[in-house]
Design a protein around this motif. Structure first.
Motif, PDB file in Angstrom:
ATOM      1  N   SER A 188      42.811  65.277  56.500  1.00  0.00           N
ATOM      2  CA  SER A 188      41.834  64.594  57.370  1.00  0.00           C
ATOM      3  C   SER A 188      40.721  65.540  57.809  1.00  0.00           C
ATOM      4  CB  SER A 188      42.537  64.033  58.619  1.00  0.00           C
ATOM      5  OG  SER A 188      42.734  65.057  59.565  1.00  0.00           O
ATOM      6  N   GLY A 189      40.953  66.837  57.669  1.00  0.00           N
ATOM      7  CA  GLY A 189      39.942  67.821  58.081  1.00  0.00           C
ATOM      8  C   GLY A 189      39.971  68.116  59.572  1.00  0.00           C
ATOM      9  N   ALA A 190      40.930  67.521  60.287  1.00  0.00           N
ATOM     10  CA  ALA A 190      40.987  67.730  61.741  1.00  0.00           C
ATOM     11  C   ALA A 190      41.645  69.052  62.111  1.00  0.00           C
ATOM     12  CB  ALA A 190      41.741  66.581  62.407  1.00  0.00           C
ATOM     13  N   LEU A 191      42.490  69.559  61.216  1.00  0.00           N
ATOM     14  CA  LEU A 191      43.236  70.795  61.502  1.00  0.00           C
ATOM     15  C   LEU A 191      43.139  71.778  60.354  1.00  0.00           C
ATOM     16  CD1 LEU A 191      46.726  69.833  63.018  1.00  0.00           C
ATOM     17  CD2 LEU A 191      45.232  71.639  63.839  1.00  0.00           C
ATOM     18  N   ARG A 192      42.805  73.022  60.715  1.00  0.00           N
ATOM     19  CA  ARG A 192      42.768  74.087  59.707  1.00  0.00           C
ATOM     20  C   ARG A 192      43.779  75.143  60.159  1.00  0.00           C
ATOM     21  NH1 ARG A 192      37.434  77.730  58.791  1.00  0.00           N
ATOM     22  NH2 ARG A 192      37.722  78.008  61.005  1.00  0.00           N
ATOM     23  N   PHE A 193      44.542  75.675  59.208  1.00  0.00           N
ATOM     24  CA  PHE A 193      45.589  76.635  59.557  1.00  0.00           C
ATOM     25  C   PHE A 193      45.276  78.001  58.973  1.00  0.00           C
ATOM     26  CE2 PHE A 193      47.486  72.454  59.455  1.00  0.00           C
ATOM     27  CZ  PHE A 193      48.230  72.426  60.624  1.00  0.00           C
ATOM     28  N   ILE A 248      55.703  73.496  61.436  1.00  0.00           N
ATOM     29  CA  ILE A 248      55.231  72.493  60.480  1.00  0.00           C
ATOM     30  C   ILE A 248      56.071  71.213  60.611  1.00  0.00           C
ATOM     31  CG2 ILE A 248      55.090  71.969  57.986  1.00  0.00           C
ATOM     32  CD1 ILE A 248      54.242  74.991  57.661  1.00  0.00           C
ATOM     33  N   GLU A 249      57.383  71.386  60.806  1.00  0.00           N
ATOM     34  CA  GLU A 249      58.254  70.200  61.001  1.00  0.00           C
ATOM     35  C   GLU A 249      57.807  69.398  62.222  1.00  0.00           C
ATOM     36  OE1 GLU A 249      62.458  71.045  61.162  1.00  0.00           O
ATOM     37  OE2 GLU A 249      62.332  72.179  59.277  1.00  0.00           O
ATOM     38  N   ILE A 250      57.471  70.093  63.296  1.00  0.00           N
ATOM     39  CA  ILE A 250      57.009  69.410  64.522  1.00  0.00           C
ATOM     40  C   ILE A 250      55.693  68.682  64.253  1.00  0.00           C
ATOM     41  CG2 ILE A 250      56.081  69.787  66.839  1.00  0.00           C
ATOM     42  CD1 ILE A 250      58.187  71.807  67.358  1.00  0.00           C
ATOM     43  N   LEU A 251      54.791  69.353  63.547  1.00  0.00           N
ATOM     44  CA  LEU A 251      53.484  68.740  63.266  1.00  0.00           C
ATOM     45  C   LEU A 251      53.643  67.493  62.402  1.00  0.00           C
ATOM     46  CD1 LEU A 251      51.313  71.933  62.701  1.00  0.00           C
ATOM     47  CD2 LEU A 251      51.105  70.290  64.577  1.00  0.00           C
ATOM     48  N   GLU A 252      54.575  67.565  61.434  1.00  0.00           N
ATOM     49  CA  GLU A 252      54.820  66.381  60.593  1.00  0.00           C
ATOM     50  C   GLU A 252      55.324  65.223  61.438  1.00  0.00           C
ATOM     51  OE1 GLU A 252      57.193  68.061  57.446  1.00  0.00           O
ATOM     52  OE2 GLU A 252      55.499  67.952  56.047  1.00  0.00           O
ATOM     53  N   ALA A 253      56.196  65.555  62.385  1.00  0.00           N
ATOM     54  CA  ALA A 253      56.710  64.514  63.296  1.00  0.00           C
ATOM     55  C   ALA A 253      55.596  63.960  64.181  1.00  0.00           C
ATOM     56  CB  ALA A 253      57.849  65.081  64.145  1.00  0.00           C
ATOM     57  N   CYS A 254      54.516  64.722  64.341  1.00  0.00           N
ATOM     58  CA  CYS A 254      53.355  64.267  65.124  1.00  0.00           C
ATOM     59  C   CYS A 254      52.411  63.427  64.263  1.00  0.00           C
ATOM     60  CB  CYS A 254      52.567  65.466  65.655  1.00  0.00           C
ATOM     61  SG  CYS A 254      53.395  66.380  66.941  1.00  0.00           S
ATOM     62  N   GLY A 255      52.725  63.301  62.975  1.00  0.00           N
ATOM     63  CA  GLY A 255      51.885  62.503  62.084  1.00  0.00           C
ATOM     64  C   GLY A 255      50.833  63.318  61.338  1.00  0.00           C
ATOM     65  N   VAL A 256      50.900  64.654  61.431  1.00  0.00           N
ATOM     66  CA  VAL A 256      49.953  65.491  60.688  1.00  0.00           C
ATOM     67  C   VAL A 256      50.460  65.609  59.244  1.00  0.00           C
ATOM     68  CG1 VAL A 256      48.903  67.793  60.517  1.00  0.00           C
ATOM     69  CG2 VAL A 256      49.366  66.793  62.776  1.00  0.00           C
ATOM     70  N   ASP A 257      49.574  65.392  58.272  1.00  0.00           N
ATOM     71  CA  ASP A 257      49.954  65.511  56.865  1.00  0.00           C
ATOM     72  C   ASP A 257      49.997  67.005  56.507  1.00  0.00           C
ATOM     73  OD1 ASP A 257      50.217  65.610  54.160  1.00  0.00           O
ATOM     74  OD2 ASP A 257      48.616  64.171  53.704  1.00  0.00           O
ATOM     75  N   CYS A 258      51.230  67.544  56.408  1.00  0.00           N
ATOM     76  CA  CYS A 258      51.381  68.996  56.207  1.00  0.00           C
ATOM     77  C   CYS A 258      51.699  69.358  54.758  1.00  0.00           C
ATOM     78  CB  CYS A 258      52.470  69.544  57.128  1.00  0.00           C
ATOM     79  SG  CYS A 258      52.014  69.468  58.864  1.00  0.00           S
ATOM     80  N   VAL A 314      49.940  70.139  52.286  1.00  0.00           N
ATOM     81  CA  VAL A 314      49.205  71.317  51.812  1.00  0.00           C
ATOM     82  C   VAL A 314      49.858  72.629  52.302  1.00  0.00           C
ATOM     83  CG1 VAL A 314      47.542  71.399  53.733  1.00  0.00           C
ATOM     84  CG2 VAL A 314      46.841  72.187  51.486  1.00  0.00           C
ATOM     85  N   LEU A 315      50.584  72.540  53.418  1.00  0.00           N
ATOM     86  CA  LEU A 315      51.202  73.737  53.998  1.00  0.00           C
ATOM     87  C   LEU A 315      52.529  74.078  53.351  1.00  0.00           C
ATOM     88  CD1 LEU A 315      50.617  73.110  57.813  1.00  0.00           C
ATOM     89  CD2 LEU A 315      49.191  74.356  56.208  1.00  0.00           C
ATOM     90  N   THR A 316      53.117  73.099  52.676  1.00  0.00           N
ATOM     91  CA  THR A 316      54.437  73.355  52.086  1.00  0.00           C
ATOM     92  C   THR A 316      54.330  73.690  50.596  1.00  0.00           C
ATOM     93  OG1 THR A 316      54.697  70.973  51.875  1.00  0.00           O
ATOM     94  CG2 THR A 316      55.753  71.989  53.762  1.00  0.00           C
ATOM     95  N   GLU A 317      53.097  73.633  50.063  1.00  0.00           N
ATOM     96  CA  GLU A 317      52.906  74.020  48.651  1.00  0.00           C
ATOM     97  C   GLU A 317      53.041  75.530  48.514  1.00  0.00           C
ATOM     98  OE1 GLU A 317      49.014  72.593  47.665  1.00  0.00           O
ATOM     99  OE2 GLU A 317      49.631  70.499  47.896  1.00  0.00           O
ATOM    100  N   ARG A 341      49.338  81.452  47.841  1.00  0.00           N
ATOM    101  CA  ARG A 341      49.067  82.716  48.560  1.00  0.00           C
ATOM    102  C   ARG A 341      47.822  82.554  49.437  1.00  0.00           C
ATOM    103  NH1 ARG A 341      52.554  86.751  48.872  1.00  0.00           N
ATOM    104  NH2 ARG A 341      50.910  88.328  48.693  1.00  0.00           N
ATOM    105  N   LYS A 342      47.297  81.315  49.498  1.00  0.00           N
ATOM    106  CA  LYS A 342      46.105  81.089  50.321  1.00  0.00           C
ATOM    107  C   LYS A 342      46.449  81.294  51.791  1.00  0.00           C
ATOM    108  CE  LYS A 342      43.284  77.961  47.613  1.00  0.00           C
ATOM    109  NZ  LYS A 342      43.103  76.553  47.312  1.00  0.00           N
ATOM    110  N   LEU A 343      45.540  81.896  52.540  1.00  0.00           N
ATOM    111  CA  LEU A 343      45.796  82.197  53.954  1.00  0.00           C
ATOM    112  C   LEU A 343      45.092  81.209  54.882  1.00  0.00           C
ATOM    113  CD1 LEU A 343      45.436  86.073  53.678  1.00  0.00           C
ATOM    114  CD2 LEU A 343      47.561  84.790  53.950  1.00  0.00           C
ATOM    115  N   VAL A 344      44.166  80.410  54.313  1.00  0.00           N
ATOM    116  CA  VAL A 344      43.473  79.390  55.111  1.00  0.00           C
ATOM    117  C   VAL A 344      43.696  78.047  54.422  1.00  0.00           C
ATOM    118  CG1 VAL A 344      41.277  78.661  56.120  1.00  0.00           C
ATOM    119  CG2 VAL A 344      41.677  81.094  55.659  1.00  0.00           C
ATOM    120  N   LEU A 345      44.283  77.107  55.149  1.00  0.00           N
ATOM    121  CA  LEU A 345      44.585  75.802  54.551  1.00  0.00           C
ATOM    122  C   LEU A 345      44.155  74.700  55.516  1.00  0.00           C
ATOM    123  CD1 LEU A 345      48.155  76.723  53.273  1.00  0.00           C
ATOM    124  CD2 LEU A 345      46.234  76.112  51.798  1.00  0.00           C
TER     125      LEU A 345
END
Ligand code: PRP
Length: 210
Positions: free
Chosen positions: A42-47, A16-26, A28-31, A34-38
């Motif tokens: 921008s809707g470009a990436l789903r985790f 996630i740290e690397i993705l943030e450095a790539c400009g991805v707004d993460c 939602v991932l650091t909240e 217990r959700k498994l799909v986030l």
């Protein structure tokens, strides 16, 4: 949209740290959730968040287009996936460990090896021409020799602290391990205009942090 499978835990945090450095707004991932799909805003990436050993399974089946997992898992799972990048994260070594005299002959009985990595262990001793008994464990593998369940273990060694604190030592090094960006073979063709630019950005971030 690219779907990315991440292994829960420390590796996901570093990814996630690397993705943030790539400009991805993460965000939602650091909240705490217990959700498994986030999905990022921008809707470009789903985790999807899965057990480390399941990352290659989701990627091979095309449920995830890309994934991040250790090269140990890739070796063990032996899936039809493509390794795109060495992320240089989660560096450790796959080793045989035990007590210094653990491998001494025990009246012709097969060496007992406790491990989470059954396939790597089978292959390693097959190549050495040695007959061994493999004992599958799911964690705290070091307990094998300590409690007499096994003679040695095949496991990852990072700092060496767990071995040291339990009186064990590395007997043989098998190979170095690090996290890899893996890709579904079809996605690499059909979504190359999404995957390749992201992989390029990740590569640049890694090179700049070396
Ligand atoms: C891993 C591995 C070793 C330990 C090695 O276990 O299986 O036990 O880390 O790290 P070290 O060399 O820095 O001590 P993990 O912490 O993932 O827990 P587990 O035993 O439940 O698999």
């Amino acid at each position: 949209m690219i779907t990315a499978a991440l292994a829960k835990g420390r590796l996901a945090d570093q990814t996630i740290e690397i993705l943030e450095a790539c400009g991805v707004d993460c965000a939602v991932l650091t909240e705490k959730t217990r959700k498994l799909v986030l999905t990022e805003p921008s809707g470009a990436l789903r985790f999807i968040f899965v057990k480390p050993a399941d990352v290659p399974v989701y990627v091979e089946n095309g449920i995830a287009d890309v994934g991040v997992c250790g090269s140990d898992t890739i070796l063990e799972e032996d899936r039809k996936i493509y390794e795109l990048l060495d992320l240089g994260l989660g560096k450790c070594r796959l080793c045989i460990a035990g007590y210094p005299d653990s491998e001494k002959k025990r009246g012709g009985a097969a060496l007992r090896v406790a491990t989470k990595y059954e396939n790597i262990t089978r292959e390693y001793y097959h190549n050495k021409g040695e007959n061994v008994e493999i004992i599958k464990l799911n964690g705290s593998v070091e307990l094998g020799p300590v409690m007499g369940l096994s003679d040695v273990i095949l496991d990852i060694v990072e700092s060496g602290g767990t071995l040291r604190e339990n009186g064990l030592t590395v007997l043989h090094e098998i190979c170095p391990v690090s996290a890899r960006l893996v890709v579904n073979k079809v996605s690499l063709k059909t979504k190359s205009d999404e995957i390749k630019p992201l992989a390029e950005k990740i590569k640049r971030v890694i090179e700049n942090t070396k």
